[in-house]
Design a protein around this motif. Sequence first.
Motif, PDB file in Angstrom:
ATOM      1  N   LYS A 260       1.260  -0.984   0.235  1.00 19.21           N
ATOM      2  CA  LYS A 260       0.435   0.009   0.059  1.00 19.21           C
ATOM      3  C   LYS A 260       0.807   0.749  -0.138  1.00 19.21           C
ATOM      4  O   LYS A 260       0.632   2.137  -0.511  1.00 19.21           O
TER       5      LYS A 260
ATOM      6  N   LEU B  11       0.716   4.366  -2.504  1.00 16.72           N
ATOM      7  CA  LEU B  11       0.379   5.689  -1.899  1.00 16.72           C
ATOM      8  C   LEU B  11       1.655   7.046  -2.715  1.00 16.72           C
ATOM      9  O   LEU B  11       0.821   7.976  -3.280  1.00 16.72           O
TER      10      LEU B  11
ATOM     11  N   LYS C 287       0.867  10.003  -5.044  1.00 14.29           N
ATOM     12  CA  LYS C 287       0.583  11.688  -4.454  1.00 14.29           C
ATOM     13  C   LYS C 287       2.073  11.610  -5.827  1.00 14.29           C
ATOM     14  O   LYS C 287       1.421  12.694  -5.786  1.00 14.29           O
TER      15      LYS C 287
ATOM     16  N   PHE D  68      -4.473  13.542   0.444  1.00 15.74           N
ATOM     17  CA  PHE D  68      -4.464  11.873   1.180  1.00 15.74           C
ATOM     18  C   PHE D  68      -4.188  11.611   2.656  1.00 15.74           C
ATOM     19  O   PHE D  68      -3.698  13.049   3.410  1.00 15.74           O
TER      20      PHE D  68
ATOM     21  N   LYS E 172      -4.946   8.748   5.775  1.00 13.46           N
ATOM     22  CA  LYS E 172      -4.609   7.466   6.503  1.00 13.46           C
ATOM     23  C   LYS E 172      -5.935   6.817   7.234  1.00 13.46           C
ATOM     24  O   LYS E 172      -5.984   7.803   8.672  1.00 13.46           O
TER      25      LYS E 172
ATOM     26  N   ASP F 289      -5.191   5.291   2.788  1.00 11.11           N
ATOM     27  CA  ASP F 289      -4.460   4.079   3.291  1.00 11.11           C
ATOM     28  C   ASP F 289      -5.866   3.715   4.612  1.00 11.11           C
ATOM     29  O   ASP F 289      -5.545   4.000   5.357  1.00 11.11           O
TER      30      ASP F 289
END
Length: 188
Positions: free
Chosen positions: A13, A17, A21, A29, A31, A84
């Motif tokens: 992941k 990610l 980005k 972004f 999580k 995430d």
Amino acid sequence: MYVVIEGVDTAGKSTQLDILKKNHKKAVFTKEPGGTEIGLKLRAMALNGEATSKTAEMFLFLADRAEHIEQVIKPNEGKMVVSDRSVISGISYAKELPLEVVTSLNLIATQNTLPSHVILLELSKEELTKRLSGKTNDSIESRGIDYLLDIQDRMKKTVEMLNLNHIYIDASLSIEEISQKIEGFING
């Protein structure tokens, strides 16, 4: 667009990610757990094994999720948000209660705000074994390979039960292949 990347630990992941980005500089972004100030504290408590009860651990994650929806997801509804983990992990990791009960609690925590795009990176037992052997495991990873494979299976069941727009990707593919599949899904 509310995009989530799911998968058990070591599925890749973080790598994907980082690529997202670079490709989506205007996206927000975040999580779960830990996307808010209180979430960082709750994440540390949960991952350090401070909650001895699995039910208490689940409620730590639910508190984080409620804050995350309120402080990050809702204020950015007009933007692309990439997370995430999400409610899918929340439901999948809470194995001690029936799936229906855990789902109801999570829908309360999220105020029925669900991802528009779910990317699940899947690992085979062999690949997971190989990846876990090369790292120091946190309190959740230390529960073992069969535990994590069961979580992965629960993630798939949760995605299907909530009828979410999704793609399952073999995490043993090359980083570039996985990235292309993710972009195709997001832009498709």
